[in-house]
Design an enzyme around this catalytic site. Sequence first.
Site, PDB file in Angstrom:
ATOM      1  N   THR A 126      -4.093  -4.776   0.176  1.00  0.00           N
ATOM      2  CA  THR A 126      -3.208  -5.224   1.261  1.00  0.00           C
ATOM      3  C   THR A 126      -2.636  -6.603   0.971  1.00  0.00           C
ATOM      4  O   THR A 126      -1.431  -6.832   1.127  1.00  0.00           O
ATOM      5  CB  THR A 126      -3.966  -5.231   2.603  1.00  0.00           C
ATOM      6  OG1 THR A 126      -4.306  -3.882   2.950  1.00  0.00           O
ATOM      7  CG2 THR A 126      -3.117  -5.833   3.710  1.00  0.00           C
ATOM      8  N   ASN A 166      -1.322   8.277  -1.476  1.00  0.00           N
ATOM      9  CA  ASN A 166      -2.737   8.337  -1.119  1.00  0.00           C
ATOM     10  C   ASN A 166      -3.113   9.614  -0.381  1.00  0.00           C
ATOM     11  O   ASN A 166      -4.264  10.044  -0.432  1.00  0.00           O
ATOM     12  CB  ASN A 166      -3.122   7.127  -0.275  1.00  0.00           C
ATOM     13  CG  ASN A 166      -2.098   6.835   0.806  1.00  0.00           C
ATOM     14  OD1 ASN A 166      -0.953   6.503   0.503  1.00  0.00           O
ATOM     15  ND2 ASN A 166      -2.488   6.954   2.059  1.00  0.00           N
ATOM     16  N   GLY A 225      -9.582  -3.013  -5.570  1.00  0.00           N
ATOM     17  CA  GLY A 225     -10.836  -2.793  -6.286  1.00  0.00           C
ATOM     18  C   GLY A 225     -11.665  -1.643  -5.749  1.00  0.00           C
ATOM     19  O   GLY A 225     -12.284  -0.903  -6.522  1.00  0.00           O
ATOM     20  N   THR A 279     -10.640 -20.956  -3.567  1.00  0.00           N
ATOM     21  CA  THR A 279     -11.630 -20.873  -4.637  1.00  0.00           C
ATOM     22  C   THR A 279     -11.900 -19.411  -4.990  1.00  0.00           C
ATOM     23  O   THR A 279     -12.110 -18.573  -4.117  1.00  0.00           O
ATOM     24  CB  THR A 279     -12.950 -21.545  -4.201  1.00  0.00           C
ATOM     25  OG1 THR A 279     -12.675 -22.907  -3.861  1.00  0.00           O
ATOM     26  CG2 THR A 279     -13.975 -21.487  -5.325  1.00  0.00           C
ATOM     27  N   CYS A 334      -3.453   8.214  10.581  1.00  0.00           N
ATOM     28  CA  CYS A 334      -4.125   8.384  11.870  1.00  0.00           C
ATOM     29  C   CYS A 334      -5.073   7.226  12.150  1.00  0.00           C
ATOM     30  O   CYS A 334      -6.099   7.402  12.783  1.00  0.00           O
ATOM     31  CB  CYS A 334      -4.876   9.708  11.872  1.00  0.00           C
ATOM     32  SG  CYS A 334      -5.823   9.996  10.375  1.00  0.00           S
TER      33      CYS A 334
END
Length: 398
Positions: A72, A151, A200, A237, A323
């Site tokens: 995202t 997806n 990831g 960081t 959904c």
Amino acid sequence: MDPIYLDYNATTPVDPAVVEELLPSLKEEFGNPSSNHPYGRSAKQVVDLARSRVASLLGCDPTEIVFTSGGTESNNHALIGTALAHRGRGNHIITSEIEHPAVLNPLRWLEGQGFSVTYLPVDGSGQVDPEAVRRAITDRTVLISIMHANNEVGTVQPIAAIGAIARERGILLHTDAAQSIGKIPARVDELQVDLLSIAGHKLYAPKGIGALFVRRGVQLDSYLHGAGHEGGRRAGTENVPYIAALGKAVELAALRLETEAGKVHSLRERFHDALIRLAGDVRLNGHSVDRLPNTLNVSFAGVVGADLLARLPEIAASTGSACHDGSGELSGVLKAMGVPREQGFGAVRFSLGRLTTVDEVDRAAELVAAKVKEIRAITGGTSRETRTGLSALASCAG
């Protein structure tokens, strides 16, 4: 027994080798990579190794990799960062109607900031026509964003062809590769993309880590403001343990890409064939060939997909990703593909992965088919569209 997990497009378990890779950074390698002493230098070496591993998979230079908190953030940075940095040249963006919300919602935000977005249709298999991209380009177009693979239905887009058009017109191209990385090749030069997003947790790394490929020379507005981390492109960081984990996950993906793709493709076809044989009237949603090897989105005639999954606690699968609000609306992806409402409400997405076994797909096919027959016997084949209010959409993810 635990449910049979067939929802790898939603998220993946963390690979044991990935866990082993991140543990030292939690226990010993606690230094700040920006610190100029042994603790800091040791942590920086961990980050540099991970960056090289990601770059190797994508076929780019390590300096072109920016670590993020996930897909995202990568998408937001690519879209908003590019739009704002190039606002003086134009305010038009091209995308497709079937993008993930992590792309569609940032674009809607940009529309509120004065940008114009063209949402291209897809065909019945879920593919964008590259010539439609060409026709949509104007002298104000600054960015094209088309996902590498969908997806929900797994359809793979003709990104290389779209990339050739983008380069011909001098327009930047971004692709959301969250679902494709680790499943099919994604070399940035072959795809001809300028920005590419990675998540990831879709490839056996933990949640909360991702990466963004930014081709050398591409200008992005800063997404986070602070110190000059990640070459000045992403302040904060570095999350050293999770960066190490992503690097290891990507390394494993590169080593296993061909063999795992072949394995899950074989299992997917075995599963699909068994469903057709045992349940009957099973309709494929998505491209029959240009599709992720692990993804099977099918509709069962006379059955509501959410009802089916609610009655199958032995299987973890999904009705799709449209959904998240728990509504009973037809998936936006299936709607854009022109899938009839009855067929769309009968859709279930099964996605296989590294740990999926022959025994699991065989057992899952038997369980699904038995429940489909049971539901059809109870309802007498009643239109599933008239019964969508019987249960809330279940198992939505990805």
